[in-house]
Design a protein around this motif. Sequence first.
Motif, mmCIF file in Angstrom:
data_model
loop_
_atom_site.group_PDB
_atom_site.id
_atom_site.type_symbol
_atom_site.label_atom_id
_atom_site.label_comp_id
_atom_site.label_asym_id
_atom_site.label_seq_id
_atom_site.Cartn_x
_atom_site.Cartn_y
_atom_site.Cartn_z
ATOM 1 N N GLN A 34 0.819 -1.208 0.000
ATOM 2 C CA GLN A 34 0.000 0.000 0.000
ATOM 3 C C GLN A 34 0.855 1.260 0.000
ATOM 4 O O GLN A 34 0.475 2.274 -0.579
ATOM 5 C CB GLN A 34 -0.933 -0.021 1.211
ATOM 6 C CG GLN A 34 -2.010 -1.089 1.122
ATOM 7 C CD GLN A 34 -2.800 -1.248 2.409
ATOM 8 O OE1 GLN A 34 -2.278 -1.000 3.509
ATOM 9 N NE2 GLN A 34 -4.050 -1.671 2.297
ATOM 10 N N LEU A 92 -6.408 -1.390 -8.755
ATOM 11 C CA LEU A 92 -6.909 -2.704 -9.161
ATOM 12 C C LEU A 92 -8.301 -2.954 -8.607
ATOM 13 O O LEU A 92 -8.670 -2.437 -7.543
ATOM 14 C CB LEU A 92 -5.959 -3.798 -8.658
ATOM 15 C CG LEU A 92 -4.519 -3.778 -9.172
ATOM 16 C CD1 LEU A 92 -3.700 -4.861 -8.468
ATOM 17 C CD2 LEU A 92 -4.473 -3.972 -10.679
ATOM 18 N N LEU A 135 -3.615 -10.760 -6.552
ATOM 19 C CA LEU A 135 -2.238 -10.294 -6.512
ATOM 20 C C LEU A 135 -1.555 -10.718 -5.215
ATOM 21 O O LEU A 135 -0.414 -11.196 -5.234
ATOM 22 C CB LEU A 135 -2.185 -8.772 -6.648
ATOM 23 C CG LEU A 135 -0.770 -8.183 -6.646
ATOM 24 C CD1 LEU A 135 -0.002 -8.588 -7.895
ATOM 25 C CD2 LEU A 135 -0.805 -6.663 -6.516
ATOM 26 N N ASP A 192 -8.868 -8.533 -8.159
ATOM 27 C CA ASP A 192 -7.487 -8.554 -8.635
ATOM 28 C C ASP A 192 -6.509 -8.269 -7.506
ATOM 29 O O ASP A 192 -5.396 -8.820 -7.483
ATOM 30 C CB ASP A 192 -7.300 -7.539 -9.762
ATOM 31 C CG ASP A 192 -7.935 -7.989 -11.069
ATOM 32 O OD1 ASP A 192 -8.176 -9.203 -11.210
ATOM 33 O OD2 ASP A 192 -8.194 -7.140 -11.937
ATOM 34 N N ARG A 193 -6.901 -7.418 -6.565
ATOM 35 C CA ARG A 193 -6.031 -7.181 -5.410
ATOM 36 C C ARG A 193 -5.851 -8.469 -4.607
ATOM 37 O O ARG A 193 -4.747 -8.808 -4.192
ATOM 38 C CB ARG A 193 -6.596 -6.069 -4.528
ATOM 39 C CG ARG A 193 -6.531 -4.687 -5.157
ATOM 40 C CD ARG A 193 -6.677 -3.591 -4.121
ATOM 41 N NE ARG A 193 -7.976 -3.602 -3.471
ATOM 42 C CZ ARG A 193 -9.042 -2.930 -3.878
ATOM 43 N NH1 ARG A 193 -8.960 -2.166 -4.967
ATOM 44 N NH2 ARG A 193 -10.183 -2.985 -3.219
ATOM 45 N N ASP A 194 -6.946 -9.192 -4.409
ATOM 46 C CA ASP A 194 -6.863 -10.462 -3.673
ATOM 47 C C ASP A 194 -5.981 -11.469 -4.412
ATOM 48 O O ASP A 194 -5.166 -12.166 -3.800
ATOM 49 C CB ASP A 194 -8.264 -11.052 -3.468
ATOM 50 C CG ASP A 194 -9.111 -10.224 -2.516
ATOM 51 O OD1 ASP A 194 -8.538 -9.414 -1.759
ATOM 52 O OD2 ASP A 194 -10.351 -10.378 -2.532
ATOM 53 N N PHE A 227 -1.497 -0.606 -6.873
ATOM 54 C CA PHE A 227 -2.334 -1.606 -6.195
ATOM 55 C C PHE A 227 -3.729 -1.075 -5.931
ATOM 56 O O PHE A 227 -4.725 -1.796 -6.078
ATOM 57 C CB PHE A 227 -1.654 -2.015 -4.882
ATOM 58 C CG PHE A 227 -2.407 -3.022 -4.059
ATOM 59 C CD1 PHE A 227 -2.491 -4.347 -4.447
ATOM 60 C CD2 PHE A 227 -3.012 -2.653 -2.864
ATOM 61 C CE1 PHE A 227 -3.174 -5.286 -3.683
ATOM 62 C CE2 PHE A 227 -3.695 -3.578 -2.096
ATOM 63 C CZ PHE A 227 -3.775 -4.899 -2.504
ATOM 64 N N ALA A 228 -3.837 0.195 -5.564
ATOM 65 C CA ALA A 228 -5.142 0.780 -5.234
ATOM 66 C C ALA A 228 -6.039 0.902 -6.456
ATOM 67 O O ALA A 228 -7.268 0.998 -6.317
ATOM 68 C CB ALA A 228 -4.954 2.143 -4.577
ATOM 69 N N ALA A 285 5.312 -7.597 -5.855
ATOM 70 C CA ALA A 285 3.966 -7.100 -6.158
ATOM 71 C C ALA A 285 3.877 -6.582 -7.582
ATOM 72 O O ALA A 285 2.909 -6.854 -8.306
ATOM 73 C CB ALA A 285 3.581 -6.009 -5.161
ATOM 74 N N GLU A 298 -11.076 -5.160 -6.674
ATOM 75 C CA GLU A 298 -10.894 -5.886 -5.414
ATOM 76 C C GLU A 298 -10.483 -7.337 -5.659
ATOM 77 O O GLU A 298 -9.588 -7.860 -4.978
ATOM 78 C CB GLU A 298 -12.175 -5.847 -4.581
ATOM 79 C CG GLU A 298 -12.028 -6.528 -3.227
ATOM 80 C CD GLU A 298 -13.280 -6.412 -2.364
ATOM 81 O OE1 GLU A 298 -13.276 -6.967 -1.255
ATOM 82 O OE2 GLU A 298 -14.250 -5.766 -2.815
ATOM 83 N N ILE A 305 1.830 -8.105 -10.934
ATOM 84 C CA ILE A 305 0.780 -7.362 -11.635
ATOM 85 C C ILE A 305 0.719 -7.806 -13.094
ATOM 86 O O ILE A 305 -0.358 -7.955 -13.674
ATOM 87 C CB ILE A 305 1.014 -5.845 -11.509
ATOM 88 C CG1 ILE A 305 0.585 -5.366 -10.108
ATOM 89 C CG2 ILE A 305 0.245 -5.074 -12.586
ATOM 90 C CD1 ILE A 305 0.894 -3.910 -9.819
#
Length: 258
Positions: A27, A36, A44, A40-42, A33-34, A75, A38, A79
């Motif tokens: 973060q 993406l 990742l 896709d964040r999980d 990351f922000a 990270a 939700e 991506i």
Amino acid sequence: MFGFLKRRRRARIQAQPFPPAWLAIIQRNVPMFARLLEADRDELLRRVLVFVAEKNFEGAGGLAMTDEVRVTIAAQACILLLRLDDDDYYPRLRSIVVYPSAYKVPREERAGEIVREHDAVHLGESWGHGAVVLSWNSARHGAADPRDGKNVILHEFAHQLDQEDGAADGTPELERLAFYAPWARVLSEHYLALRKAARTGRKTLLDQYGATNEAEFFAVASECFFERPVQLRTRHPELYDELSSYYGQDPAGAATPA
């Protein structure tokens, strides 16, 4: 059997809780990351767990290897993998070597019988035989501004994708045989246009380092695709579509307000 064991091992790794300290690093250091979705964040975060567990990180030039370095690099490398095959974790890659800042590499230049030795300054390299080399200072600063179109981690790991078939030629392994012809046409047209612009001094959205060769063009285009997707889609829609089809992502759509 090996594939089954690998999937089972990775499933165990991904079942572990994601370390809160690692999430804080992402973060803080990876603002992309922000942007993406939700889901896709999980995904990742699950991929970061596997990447850190499977790859060897080495500090060089006095750099002390830390979780901040590992997780920041992992990270961004992951991506690129979000929608690619689940087994695709840069299979040729074994080690990520990280220097504190730009580093020097000995080079030889030959002109007939004359050999001139000098040191070339590098921010990153991708080797086809199992390693990525990065400058941590450049990697950290490239990630900090997700809209400047310059990101050495995305660049070097795009090279890894390109090299998976054994050739650094600007064409990664595509999902279907039918995809190669349109890829070749669109990428070649844009590569040649960038070379012409570089020769004539015309300003371009794509970093003109991409005019060096087809491999560098793919890496530069990938940087732009993830960091400046709306501009790339607007100014080079065919190129954007080819990259979107390959990566399975639409970062311009995610970046556009509803």
